[in-house]
Design a protein around this motif. Structure first.
Motif, short mmCIF file in Angstrom:
data_model
loop_
_atom_site.label_atom_id
_atom_site.label_comp_id
_atom_site.label_asym_id
_atom_site.label_seq_id
_atom_site.Cartn_x
_atom_site.Cartn_y
_atom_site.Cartn_z
N PRO A 161 53.41 47.80 66.86
CA PRO A 161 53.57 47.65 65.15
C PRO A 161 53.74 49.32 65.11
O PRO A 161 53.66 49.64 63.77
CB PRO A 161 52.15 47.57 65.15
N SER A 162 53.07 50.65 66.44
CA SER A 162 53.23 51.69 65.67
C SER A 162 54.45 52.53 65.38
O SER A 162 54.73 53.29 64.68
CB SER A 162 52.32 52.81 66.92
N SER A 163 55.59 51.22 66.27
CA SER A 163 56.92 51.74 65.64
C SER A 163 57.00 50.45 64.52
O SER A 163 57.53 49.02 64.42
CB SER A 163 58.02 51.36 66.93
N THR A 164 58.08 50.98 62.91
CA THR A 164 57.99 50.17 61.98
C THR A 164 59.50 50.44 61.97
O THR A 164 60.28 51.38 61.35
CB THR A 164 56.96 50.46 60.37
N VAL A 165 59.90 49.27 61.25
CA VAL A 165 61.08 48.70 60.42
C VAL A 165 60.64 48.32 59.29
O VAL A 165 59.91 47.10 59.15
CB VAL A 165 62.62 48.79 61.36
N TRP A 166 62.36 48.18 58.25
CA TRP A 166 62.12 47.24 57.00
C TRP A 166 63.44 46.50 57.14
O TRP A 166 63.80 47.14 57.38
CB TRP A 166 61.58 47.87 55.34
#
Length: 312
Positions: free
Chosen positions: A219-224
């Protein structure tokens, strides 16, 4: 081809495949703009199965390779993108896959490549719903199957917060935004193109799991994720594919109790509109039963042989 060793960081940039069924729309442009701004992604390979005849000038970003192909489904388009990535970057050991309605945050690839280097075969970021409010809403931190074999995004609709900050192992990843190791795709053969749309990521994850592969959500990598835009035009075909493919996955992977509940759910839906669509989905699901059960038995037989060989 070189395979990264655990603890050996995968070098950026990483090739990224974007699948679109809409052509060079504003949505696709936002996706590519976010990739360019975030860094770490090169080349960007757009697999366009929309059937449009617009020129490649519709994709106005550098390092973009556009492949136009007849619509054979999401998995087929993704597989074409993977093959193109290996051709363009022969030494690549990982490739990312995105829906065209994804926008990525800065350095989104770094936690994913780190997890692959640490031994995971597939890693997905935290997907947030596209409405960027002060309180972001979770779209997916992995996928699980309910008691009737339906795929459910973990965390869907919940407010982002402390519960979604730690990396975790997952059994099923979402195909909407994910980083694959090359070794995983080569040993599994990538997506099963017969699914066309829906549950192809569930099938791939479960097939890989049978081979002992491990998956992570970082979750330290986030996308929308905007979600549901391209598939909304499919109408009743959406329901048919969802129902058929849910049954396919149940017949191939699920315990007998889940198979029974999955089938009974499809039977109950025959009472509701559109009845013809539900009937077709049930028929199509079970028409593949021989193939799916045979694959299931072959996997179990191979597992027993592997166990016996390890005990010898």
């Amino acid at each position: 081809m070189t395979t990264p060793l655990p603890g050996q960081l995968i070098e950026l940039p990483v090739p990224v495949v974007v699948v679109t069924h809409a052509g060079p729309t504003e949505r696709t442009q936002r996706c590519m703009a976010s990739l360019a701004e975030a860094g770490g992604a090169r080349p960007i390979i757009v697999v366009d199965n929309s059937g449009t005849k617009l020129s490649d000038d519709g994709y106005e970003h550098p390092d973009v390779t556009v492949i136009r192909t007849p619509n054979q489904g999401y998995g087929a388009a993704a597989n074409i993108g993977f093959d193109t990535a290996w051709r363009l970057v022969p030494g690549a050991t990982a490739v990312a896959l995105l829906n065209d309605d994804i926008e990525v945050d800065h350095d989104w690839l770094v936690p994913l490549t780190t997890a692959i280097s640490g031994g995971a075969s597939v890693v997905q970021p935290k997907l947030l719903q596209a409405q960027r409010s002060p309180n972001p809403i979770i779209n997916s931190v992995g996928v699980e199957l309910d008691r009737c074999g339906a795929g459910i995004d973990i965390g869907y609709g919940q407010s982002d917060g402390d519960a979604f900050t730690q990396g975790r192992d997952i059994k099923i990843f979402t195909g909407g935004a994910v980083l694959f190791s090359r070794a995983f795709l080569e040993i599994t053969g990538g997506f099963d193109e017969r699914y066309f749309l829906y549950y192809e990521d569930v099938d791939l994850a479960l097939r890989g799991g049978e081979l002992g592969h491990r998956y992570r959500c970082e979750p330290s990598s986030t996308v929308w994720h905007e979600g549901g835009v391209s598939t909304s035009a499919l109408g009743d075909e959406t329901r048919r594919l969802q129902e058929r493919n849910r049954l396919w996955c149940a017949l191939r992977f699920a315990p007998i109790g889940v198979i029974g509940r999955a089938t009974w759910l499809s039977v109950r839906r025959l009472r509701h509109s559109p009845r013809a669509v539900h009937a077709h989905a049930l028929w199509a699901g079970y028409s593949a039963a021989v193939r799916l059960v045979r694959a299931r038995r072959q996997t179990r037989r191979q597992t027993r042989l592997d166990v016996q060989a390890g005990q010898a």
